[in-house]
Every structure is written in C-alpha cells, then in structure tokens.
Write a protein that holds these residues in place. Structure first.
Motif, PDB file in Angstrom:
ATOM      1  N   GLY A  62      -5.495   1.081 -10.293  1.00  0.00           N
ATOM      2  CA  GLY A  62      -4.219   0.948  -9.583  1.00  0.00           C
ATOM      3  C   GLY A  62      -3.362   2.197  -9.728  1.00  0.00           C
ATOM      4  N   ALA A  63      -3.395   2.818 -10.905  1.00  0.00           N
ATOM      5  CA  ALA A  63      -2.638   4.056 -11.123  1.00  0.00           C
ATOM      6  C   ALA A  63      -3.176   5.176 -10.227  1.00  0.00           C
ATOM      7  N   LEU A  64      -4.497   5.217 -10.021  1.00  0.00           N
ATOM      8  CA  LEU A  64      -5.080   6.226  -9.130  1.00  0.00           C
ATOM      9  C   LEU A  64      -4.638   6.002  -7.687  1.00  0.00           C
ATOM     10  N   VAL A  65      -4.641   4.743  -7.254  1.00  0.00           N
ATOM     11  CA  VAL A  65      -4.223   4.420  -5.884  1.00  0.00           C
ATOM     12  C   VAL A  65      -2.746   4.745  -5.699  1.00  0.00           C
ATOM     13  N   ARG A  66      -1.928   4.417  -6.698  1.00  0.00           N
ATOM     14  CA  ARG A  66      -0.496   4.723  -6.643  1.00  0.00           C
ATOM     15  C   ARG A  66      -0.284   6.226  -6.548  1.00  0.00           C
ATOM     16  N   LEU A  67      -1.002   6.993  -7.374  1.00  0.00           N
ATOM     17  CA  LEU A  67      -0.874   8.442  -7.343  1.00  0.00           C
ATOM     18  C   LEU A  67      -1.268   8.980  -5.978  1.00  0.00           C
ATOM     19  N   ARG A  68      -2.327   8.457  -5.413  1.00  0.00           N
ATOM     20  CA  ARG A  68      -2.763   8.880  -4.077  1.00  0.00           C
ATOM     21  C   ARG A  68      -1.646   8.646  -3.057  1.00  0.00           C
ATOM     22  N   ALA A  69      -0.990   7.487  -3.109  1.00  0.00           N
ATOM     23  CA  ALA A  69       0.093   7.171  -2.172  1.00  0.00           C
ATOM     24  C   ALA A  69       1.272   8.126  -2.350  1.00  0.00           C
ATOM     25  N   VAL A  70       1.632   8.416  -3.596  1.00  0.00           N
ATOM     26  CA  VAL A  70       2.726   9.357  -3.875  1.00  0.00           C
ATOM     27  C   VAL A  70       2.402  10.735  -3.307  1.00  0.00           C
ATOM     28  N   LEU A  71       1.185  11.204  -3.559  1.00  0.00           N
ATOM     29  CA  LEU A  71       0.792  12.534  -3.092  1.00  0.00           C
ATOM     30  C   LEU A  71       0.679  12.582  -1.572  1.00  0.00           C
ATOM     31  N   ASP A  72       0.211  11.512  -0.953  1.00  0.00           N
ATOM     32  CA  ASP A  72       0.168  11.458   0.511  1.00  0.00           C
ATOM     33  C   ASP A  72       1.576  11.587   1.089  1.00  0.00           C
ATOM     34  N   ALA A  73       2.547  10.890   0.485  1.00  0.00           N
ATOM     35  CA  ALA A  73       3.930  10.940   0.956  1.00  0.00           C
ATOM     36  C   ALA A  73       4.511  12.350   0.822  1.00  0.00           C
TER      37      ALA A  73
END
Length: 111
Positions: A62-73
């Motif tokens: 979940g932390a990896l998915v969250r990080l991906r979303a932050v970086l995409d934004a």
C-alpha cells in the motif's frame, strides 16, 4: 522480525532509495515518512531498490501504491528494482506489478 534498513542517495536527478529486511505494519509508517522526506528533499523521481527486502506485507505494498500516486500527481516517476523473489511474487500475485516499471538490477533501472 528482521530489522528494516533504509538508505537513500542521489544519482543525477534521481533519488535511489534502498530498503532491506522486512516491511510490515510495524514499520510501514517509518517507510512512508522516509519516502515523503525523500520527495520533499530531492524531487519526484525515485528508484526503489527492493532487492534486499526479504518480506513485504500488504501495508508495505500500500505504501508503494501511495508513493506512486503522489509521484504521478507531481509528474514524477517511480521505478522498482525487484529481482525474482518474494517481493516480485507478491507484486505479481496482487496484480500491482503492472503499475510499476520493474527491473532486475539497479544498474538496469539507472540506465
């Protein structure tokens, strides 16, 4: 429980973030905070070297998915180094692997 080791270093405009040991519910808050600090300090282009991880649970994924979303934004990028092993199997089994460019070695990810 294995001790979690984290380190980061710069490689050009990328931040290479290395995790070794285990990521689980007990330490995922530390991991998220370290990811956030890396992005604040060095920008939104990260390579996560997970080759030293022996275990990652769903909170770590979940932390990896969250990080991906932050970086995409932030219009950044996130690549993973996950040679064949428990981490890669878990990413594939949970259907998260397609979300990330995944490399067998750090040298491949940096090329």
């Amino acid at each position: 429980m294995d001790v979690l080791e984290m380190s980061r270093r710069r490689h050009g405009d990328l931040t290479v973030f290395t995790l070794a040991g285990e990521v689980d519910a007990d330490n995922v808050g530390q991991v998220r905070a370290a990811f956030d600090a890396a992005v604040r300090s060095h920008g939104p282009r990260l390579v996560l070297d997970l080759s030293g991880l022996t275990f990652i649970d769903t909170t770590g994924l979940g932390a990896l998915v969250r990080l991906r979303a932050v970086l995409d934004a932030l219009e950044g990028s996130l690549s993973l180094v996950a040679p064949d092993g428990q981490v890669l199997r878990r990413l594939r089994r949970t259907n998260l692997a397609p979300l990330f460019p995944i490399y067998d070695s750090l040298s491949q990810a940096l090329a």
